[in-house]
Motif scaffolding. Structure first.
Motif, short mmCIF file in Angstrom:
data_model
loop_
_atom_site.label_atom_id
_atom_site.label_comp_id
_atom_site.label_asym_id
_atom_site.label_seq_id
_atom_site.Cartn_x
_atom_site.Cartn_y
_atom_site.Cartn_z
N GLU A 65 -3.55 26.20 -36.20
CA GLU A 65 -2.17 26.50 -35.17
C GLU A 65 -1.22 27.09 -36.03
OE1 GLU A 65 -1.33 22.98 -32.73
OE2 GLU A 65 -3.23 22.98 -31.79
N PRO A 66 -1.40 28.12 -36.52
CA PRO A 66 -0.41 28.84 -37.53
C PRO A 66 1.17 28.83 -36.80
CG PRO A 66 -2.19 30.26 -37.47
CD PRO A 66 -2.21 29.20 -36.41
N PRO A 96 -2.02 33.99 -31.26
CA PRO A 96 -2.68 32.79 -30.88
C PRO A 96 -4.13 33.12 -30.13
CG PRO A 96 -0.46 32.30 -30.27
CD PRO A 96 -0.57 33.72 -30.62
N ASP A 97 -4.17 34.01 -29.26
CA ASP A 97 -5.45 34.30 -28.77
C ASP A 97 -6.43 35.10 -29.74
OD1 ASP A 97 -4.57 33.48 -26.30
OD2 ASP A 97 -3.70 35.36 -25.67
N THR A 98 -5.70 35.83 -30.59
CA THR A 98 -6.39 36.79 -31.53
C THR A 98 -7.02 35.61 -32.42
OG1 THR A 98 -5.17 38.77 -31.33
CG2 THR A 98 -6.39 38.66 -33.20
N ALA A 119 -9.32 36.49 -39.32
CA ALA A 119 -8.57 37.54 -40.04
C ALA A 119 -7.38 36.65 -40.78
CB ALA A 119 -8.10 38.80 -39.12
N TRP A 120 -6.76 35.78 -39.97
CA TRP A 120 -5.40 35.34 -40.83
C TRP A 120 -5.96 34.22 -41.98
CZ3 TRP A 120 -3.04 30.33 -41.06
CH2 TRP A 120 -1.42 30.59 -41.37
N LEU A 121 -7.15 33.66 -41.56
CA LEU A 121 -7.61 32.70 -42.44
C LEU A 121 -8.00 33.43 -43.93
CD1 LEU A 121 -10.01 30.19 -40.30
CD2 LEU A 121 -7.63 30.05 -41.28
#
Length: 371
Positions: free
Chosen positions: A35-36, A70-72, A78-80
């Motif tokens: 949960e970034p 959040p949905d993406t 990609a964020w990881l």
């Protein structure tokens, strides 16, 4: 049988079993990877607060990248991948597998603020330990050109850090640490200390008038109980206005029972029969040794508090401040002994005195006043 991933299989910065803070760091990193958006709820936490370089590097990468939608994020890694790509050049041991392990070992992502508080508390403990050990090491360093000044500078740095902690952690009616600490004297002693104390006693016996201005030196500053007791004898004689020499000192020592401890009259006479220099010089040497010994004791005591994981940050602050206060009185006396005496105050001349000129002699019979 299902295999539960062990995060230590892919990243082990610690040779020994991980400490509890290691799990708090993993839980926090896993929570943010899941949960970034929680990054905005966690402040006052830097990469340097983490106990391992890899964890700090991951945290820094997360802070530098903008949180994803959040949905993406739920449907795309990609964020990881961006976090791993930013962190890996600074911590080559990091892998995508380890990031997934962090996610799996996080118990509750919503507890991220609590995990962050644990990390800050442990960093506080480690930093306090560093300051305390530095104080003890400085106090025990016999090679320093100005040991007292350098040691007191380290004590100031420790005190400033404690003030910072007091503002960082909310007030709490915490008790003192329950850690048992055994007093350990610094290596400032031995024959040199005994020789300097003996020279002080001899010189003070030969020049007792100097003792009136040496109230900054106390019996507890001596390393040998006999020397401490003889100093009490000298100061008592001076305070009572009694004559001071080797014989009167021997008489006072007899009344204090010092001859009953295996010390004969000749021993005490010989001990104070070699004056050299001034009492102030040797007194400063004795007081400096006592100051360094006290600072070493304070440093080791605070280090013991910081090494005990049972102590909360509030207990560490309270106990460390109490320990550091034990150095204050000695510090004050040291500054008094090394500060030059203030200049004697001169009485101001009033206007009438300034205009009066030299005094007029009284007239005696047979003399005429000048016209």
């Amino acid at each position: 049988m299902p295999h539960h991933p062990n995060p230590h299989e892919h990243h082990t910065d610690e040779v020994h079993a991980p400490r509890p803070v290691h799990y708090a760091e993993q839980a926090l990193l896993g929570a943010i990877l899941l949960e970034p958006h929680q990054l905005t709820a966690i402040d006052a936490l830097d990469a340097g607060h983490f106990s391992t370089h890899a964890h700090g590097t991951l945290w820094q990468a997360m802070r530098e990248l903008p949180p994803p939608d959040p949905d993406t994020h739920r449907s795309s890694p990609a964020w990881l991948n961006a976090v791993l790509g930013l962190a890996r050049p600074h911590a080559p041991g990091l892998t995508a597998t380890y990031l997934h392990n962090l996610i799996q070992v996080c118990p509750q992502p919503k507890h991220a603020p609590s995990y962050a508080r644990m990390i800050r508390a442990d960093h506080t403990r480690r930093t306090l330990l560093m300051h305390a050990e530095r104080l003890a090491q400085t106090a025990a360093d016999t090679t320093l050109p100005n040991p007292a000044t350098t040691t007191l500078t380290q004590a100031d740095a420790l005190g400033q850090f404690l003030n910072t902690l007091a503002g960082r952690f909310a007030p709490h009616p915490g008790s003192l640490p329950r850690t048992l600490v055994h007093a350990i004297r610094a290596a400032h002693g031995g024959e040199e200390a005994l020789d300097e104390e003996q020279l002080l006693l001899s010189t003070a016996t030969a020049h007792p008038s100097a003792l009136k201005d040496m109230r900054w030196l106390l019996p507890d500053d001596f390393t040998l109980p006999l020397h401490s007791a003889l100093w009490q004898c000298l100061t008592t004689l001076v305070h009572n206005g009694e004559p001071v020499d080797r014989v009167t000192l021997l008489w006072e020592a007899q009344h204090r029972g010092l001859l009953a401890d295996g010390h004969g009259p000749d021993d005490l006479i010989d001990l104070v029969s070699a004056p050299v220099g001034s009492p102030e010089h040797w007194g400063e040497r004795v007081l400096q040794r006592a100051l360094l010994s006290r600072a070493f004791d304070v440093g080791t005591r605070i280090a013991a508090y910081a090494q005990d994981p049972a102590n909360t940050p509030h207990q560490l602050i309270t106990g460390s401040r109490r320990a550091l206060a034990d150095l204050t009185s000695l510090r004050t006396r040291w500054q008094r002994s090394t500060s030059p005496p203030p200049p004697a105050a001169r009485a101001p001349r009033g206007p009438a005195v300034a205009r009066a000129g030299p005094p007029v002699r009284a007239l005696t019979p047979g003399t005429r006043a000048l016209r």
